[in-house]
Design a protein around this motif. Structure first.
Motif, PDB file in Angstrom:
ATOM      1  N   SER A   5       0.837  -1.196   0.000  1.00 54.24           N
ATOM      2  CA  SER A   5       0.000   0.000   0.000  1.00 54.24           C
ATOM      3  C   SER A   5       0.871   1.244   0.000  1.00 54.24           C
ATOM      4  N   ARG A   9      -1.702   8.615  -3.338  1.00 54.17           N
ATOM      5  CA  ARG A   9      -1.641   8.161  -4.733  1.00 54.17           C
ATOM      6  C   ARG A   9      -1.113   9.261  -5.638  1.00 54.17           C
ATOM      7  N   CYS A  23       5.022   3.900   2.458  1.00 52.53           N
ATOM      8  CA  CYS A  23       4.798   2.582   1.869  1.00 52.53           C
ATOM      9  C   CYS A  23       4.594   1.579   2.991  1.00 52.53           C
ATOM     10  N   LEU A  91       7.533   4.214  -6.891  1.00 55.08           N
ATOM     11  CA  LEU A  91       6.998   2.877  -6.641  1.00 55.08           C
ATOM     12  C   LEU A  91       7.695   2.247  -5.452  1.00 55.08           C
ATOM     13  N   HIS A 104       6.776  -7.551  -5.135  1.00 55.62           N
ATOM     14  CA  HIS A 104       5.367  -7.197  -5.270  1.00 55.62           C
ATOM     15  C   HIS A 104       5.261  -5.686  -5.108  1.00 55.62           C
ATOM     16  N   GLY A 106       3.434  -1.805  -5.065  1.00 56.17           N
ATOM     17  CA  GLY A 106       2.259  -1.000  -4.774  1.00 56.17           C
ATOM     18  C   GLY A 106       1.808  -0.248  -6.014  1.00 56.17           C
ATOM     19  N   ASP A 107       0.744   0.519  -5.865  1.00 57.38           N
ATOM     20  CA  ASP A 107       0.195   1.263  -6.999  1.00 57.38           C
ATOM     21  C   ASP A 107       0.973   2.541  -7.305  1.00 57.38           C
TER      22      ASP A 107
ATOM     23  N   GLN B  39       2.417  -3.906 -16.655  1.00 58.64           N
ATOM     24  CA  GLN B  39       1.944  -2.660 -16.054  1.00 58.64           C
ATOM     25  C   GLN B  39       0.788  -2.106 -16.884  1.00 58.64           C
ATOM     26  N   GLU B  44      -0.230  -0.214 -11.702  1.00 58.22           N
ATOM     27  CA  GLU B  44       0.397  -1.206 -10.822  1.00 58.22           C
ATOM     28  C   GLU B  44       1.257  -2.180 -11.616  1.00 58.22           C
TER      29      GLU B  44
END
Lengths: 114, 117
Positions: A5, A9, A23, A91, A104, A106-107, B39, B44
């Motif tokens: 997360s 954003r 993060c 990111l 992995h 996050g957005d 992506q 994401e």
């Protein structure tokens, strides 16, 4: 597994201001990475933590950038005295430490400097 | 020198056809891993598939397979039976185990895939 997360954003700020991003990695992951991605490019490595220890920093990382992971859980990335060139997607990614575990992501946090 | 090279800025494929996205890498390490990420326009990064340098078999994950040619230092992604939802940017990445910067992932510049109905 709630995923990685990132907050916020989106961030719009004036040149010269300081900004901080947060993060929260996947809870079982002890590795945490920060990347910067500009339009049309792949993610560029900024820094990496294993637990609370910051083990690697990109040589390209300006002194205006600092990252922390105080308790080995969430991490913050601060940019001081922002410049136009700092506009990018930031990111965060996390992974296990064993073997060749995939990261992995996050957005991301999209930073725009006015 | 670039660690990861993706020479196709954009690719088009007809729905239900297969497509190959190219990736070449540069390393002197014997132990490394190769990864592909997707992506979408939402931003994401989604992990797709992994290939280890010592793996003798090409990796497969559903409709994704990795055509690993070690001597040529290439790790191409093959997507079979393309779907409209496959339209996205695709990034190839590498991690070198024994390099001084062995915890860094190096990413290519990506390939934009568009699936045509």
């Amino acid at each position: 597994d709630t995923g990685v997360s990132q907050d916020p954003r989106h961030k719009i700020t004036k040149r010269g201001q300081n900004v901080t991003f947060r993060c929260d990695p996947i809870s079982e992951h002890n590795r945490l990475y920060w990347y910067r991605q500009t339009l049309g490019q792949g993610p560029e490595f900024l820094t990496y933590f294993q637990n609370e220890a910051q083990l690697e920093k990109s040589r390209l990382l300006s002194d205006r950038f600092s990252a922390e992971r105080p308790k080995g859980s969430f991490s913050t990335l601060e940019i001081q005295r922002t410049e136009q060139g700092d506009s990018a997607m930031y990111l965060c990614a996390s992974s296990w430490s064993g073997g060749m575990e995939p990261q992995h992501f996050g957005d991301g946090t999209r930073l725009s400097i006015l | 020198a670039q660690k990861i090279t993706q020479t196709q800025p954009g690719m088009f494929v007809q729905e239900k056809e297969a497509v190959t996205l190219d990736c070449t890498y540069d390393t002197s390490d014997q132990s490394y891993g190769l990864f592909w990420y997707k992506q979408p326009s939402s931003g994401e990064m989604i992990f797709l598939i992994y290939q280890g340098s010592y793996d003798e078999q090409n990796a497969t994950e559903g409709r994704y397979s990795l055509n690993f040619q070690k001597a040529r230092k290439s790790a191409n992604l093959v997507i079979s039976a393309s779907q409209l939802g496959d339209s996205a940017m695709y990034f190839c990445a590498m991690r070198e185990v024994w390099a001084e910067t062995g915890n860094q992932f190096y990413f290519g510049t990506g390939t934009s895939l568009t699936v045509i109905p």
